[in-house]
Scaffold this active site. Structure first.
Site, PDB file in Angstrom:
ATOM      1  N   ASP A  52       0.830  -1.202   0.000  1.00 49.11           N
ATOM      2  CA  ASP A  52       0.000   0.000   0.000  1.00 49.11           C
ATOM      3  C   ASP A  52       0.869   1.258   0.000  1.00 49.11           C
ATOM      4  OD1 ASP A  52       0.999  -0.464   2.538  1.00 49.11           O
ATOM      5  OD2 ASP A  52      -0.946  -0.405   3.550  1.00 49.11           O
ATOM      6  N   TYR A  53       1.861   1.295   0.884  1.00 50.35           N
ATOM      7  CA  TYR A  53       2.747   2.455   0.967  1.00 50.35           C
ATOM      8  C   TYR A  53       3.531   2.640  -0.333  1.00 50.35           C
ATOM      9  CZ  TYR A  53       6.376   5.594   2.741  1.00 50.35           C
ATOM     10  OH  TYR A  53       7.232   6.650   2.922  1.00 50.35           O
TER      11      TYR A  53
END
Length: 362
Positions: free
Chosen positions: A249-250
C-alpha cells in the site's frame, strides 16, 4: 540491502567520485601535465620526500602517456557529468538554467501538510527561520515549540477530505494571503501483508498519501499559475522505485506520488503555460520519524541505517532556496536505485529479495 541503498562506505565513495569527476580538479591537472610538464615533475620530486618510497616508485614507473590518457578520460567524464547535471536542471525548470526570479522570503507564504511532527515540523522550522510565513495543515495540534510564533498559523485539516482542505485553504487565504509554496508532506504507513490489509486502512493511506495531493494542489495552484510564480514540493520515498514487501500500500502510494509530480510538472508547462511555477519531488530512504516507530527496530536489525528528519528537512529547504524544481533522492548515493525499472529482471528481483528479507518478520 541497507548497504546497497545507504551506508557510510557508499556515501564516502560517492563523495570521492564527485571530487574525482569534478572539472575543477581534473581540468587543471590535465592542463598542467600537457603544457607545464617541468613544473609537474618538480612537484612530483618534492612529493617524493613525504610519500612512501614504494608508492612513489609505483607512480614513477607508470608510462608517462598512461597518466595523461587517464586524466583526459577523467576530464571527459567530468565534462559529461557536468553537462548532464545542467541538462537535468534545465529539464526540470522548463529548459531554463537560471533560478526563477521574483522570490523574497519574508514576503512568501508556505503551506505545509503534516507540519506538526517529523519531517514536516523540521520544514516548518526552517521556513520560518528563512523569514517565510507558514500555514500548517494537520490533524495533530502544533507542538509547544511551534506555538506562539507569529509566522506560524495552525489550521486543523483532514487532508483526505475535499471539504476540510477547501475550508482550510479559504482560511489560509483569508488570514495569511495566497501561498507561493506548497509542501505536500503528510503521509502515513503501517506495514502489513497484502492479505491482512483492511479496506478501511487501504482507503485511508491512499487518501493521505495520494488523493490529498490533488485536493491541496487544486486549492493552491490556480493563483500560482495566475501570477506565474510558485513551488509545489511532493515528499515521496525511495519506495517510489522499489516496492517493499509488507508495504504494498505504501509503495503504491509513493509510486503514485511520483506519477503525480511528473504529470503536474507537464501540465504546468503545457496546459497552463506557467514556466516559473516550480515542482520538486523528494525521495528519502528510511527516516527516523513517528511514521516508522512501529517497525524501525526491525529495519535496524536488518542493517538499515536510518536517516534523520532534520537531514530531509535541510535538503527540502535547500531545494526551495535554490528557486529551482527537480527530483532529489536522499541520500544522493542511492540515486542509482531510481533506474531499477530499466535493470534486467533478475537483478531487480535480487534487490527486492534483499529488501523483503529485512522487512518480513522472521
Amino acid at each position: 540491502m541497507a548497504s546497497f541503498l545507504y551506508s557510510p562506505a557508499i556515501d564516502m565513495l560517492a563523495s570521492l567520485g564527485r571530487i574525482i569527476l569534478s572539472p575543477v580538479l581534473s581540468g587543471p591537472i590535465l592542463v598542467s601535465i600537457t603544457y607545464y610538464p617541468d613544473t609537474v615533475s618538480r612537484i612530483i620530486t618534492s612529493a617524493a620526500k613525504v610519500v612512501p618510497e614504494k608508492v612513489m616508485t609505483s607512480i614513477l614507473s607508470l608510462p608517462p602517456h598512461l597518466a595523461t590518457t587517464s586524466l583526459r578520460f577523467l576530464a571527459v567524464l567530468s565534462l559529461v557529468r557536468t553537462v548532464n547535471g545542467a541538462l537535468n536542471t534545465m529539464a526540470s525548470n522548463s529548459w531554463r538554467l537560471t533560478a526563477a526570479k521574483g522570490w523574497d522570503w519574508p514576503n512568501e507564504i508556505a503551506v505545509v501538510t503534516g507540519g506538526s511532527s517529523g519531517i514536516g515540523k523540521g520544514i516548518v522550522e526552517r521556513l520560518v527561520a528563512l523569514g517565510v510565513s507558514v500555514a500548517v495543515l494537520d490533524i495533530q495540534e502544533l507542538p509547544k515549540e511551534l506555538q506562539g510564533n507569529p509566522r506560524i498559523r495552525f489550521f486543523h485539516c483532514d487532508v483526505t477530505s475535499t471539504e476540510s482542505v477547501a475550508a482550510a485553504a479559504e482560511a489560509v487565504r483569508s488570514e495569511f494571503g495566497y501561498p507561493s509554496i506548497l509542501v505536500n508532506n503528510a503521509g502515513i504507513a503501517r506495514p502489513m501483508p497484502i492479505l491482512k490489509t483492511p479496506e478501511e486502512y487501504l482507503r485511508k493511506i491512499f487518501g493521505v498519501n495520494v488523493m490529498s495531493l490533488w485536493f491541496t494542489t487544486q486549492q493552491f495552484l490556480p493563483h500560482m499559475v495566475q501570477v506565474n510564480k510558485g513551488h509545489i514540493v511532493t515528499v515521496a520515498s525511495i519506495a517510489s522505485f522499489v516496492a517493499l514487501a509488507t508495504a504494498a500500500d505504501y509503495s503504491a502510494t509513493k509510486a503514485g506520488a511520483l506519477a503525480f509530480h511528473e504529470s503536474l510538472a507537464s501540465e504546468i508547462k503545457h496546459q497552463y503555460k506557467a514556466p516559473s511555477v516550480l515542482t520538486s519531488v523528494i525521495h528519502p530512504n528510511f527516516v527516523r520519524t513517528p511514521l516508522v516507530d512501529g517497525f524501525s527496530g526491525r529495519l535496524e536489525r536488518s542493517g538499515v541505517r536510518m536517516l534523520t528528519s532534520d537531514r530531509i528537512a535541510d535538503e527540502v529547504i535547500a531545494q526551495i532556496k535554490s528557486r529551482r524544481g527537480g527530483q532529489l533522492v536522499i541520500p544522493n548515493s542511492a540515486t542509482g536505485i531510481s533506474a531499477i525499472r530499466g535493470w534486467p529482471t533478475w537483478l531487480q528481483e535480487v534487490v527486492r529479495d534483499a529488501v523483503a528479507r529485512g522487512a518480513v518478520k522472521p
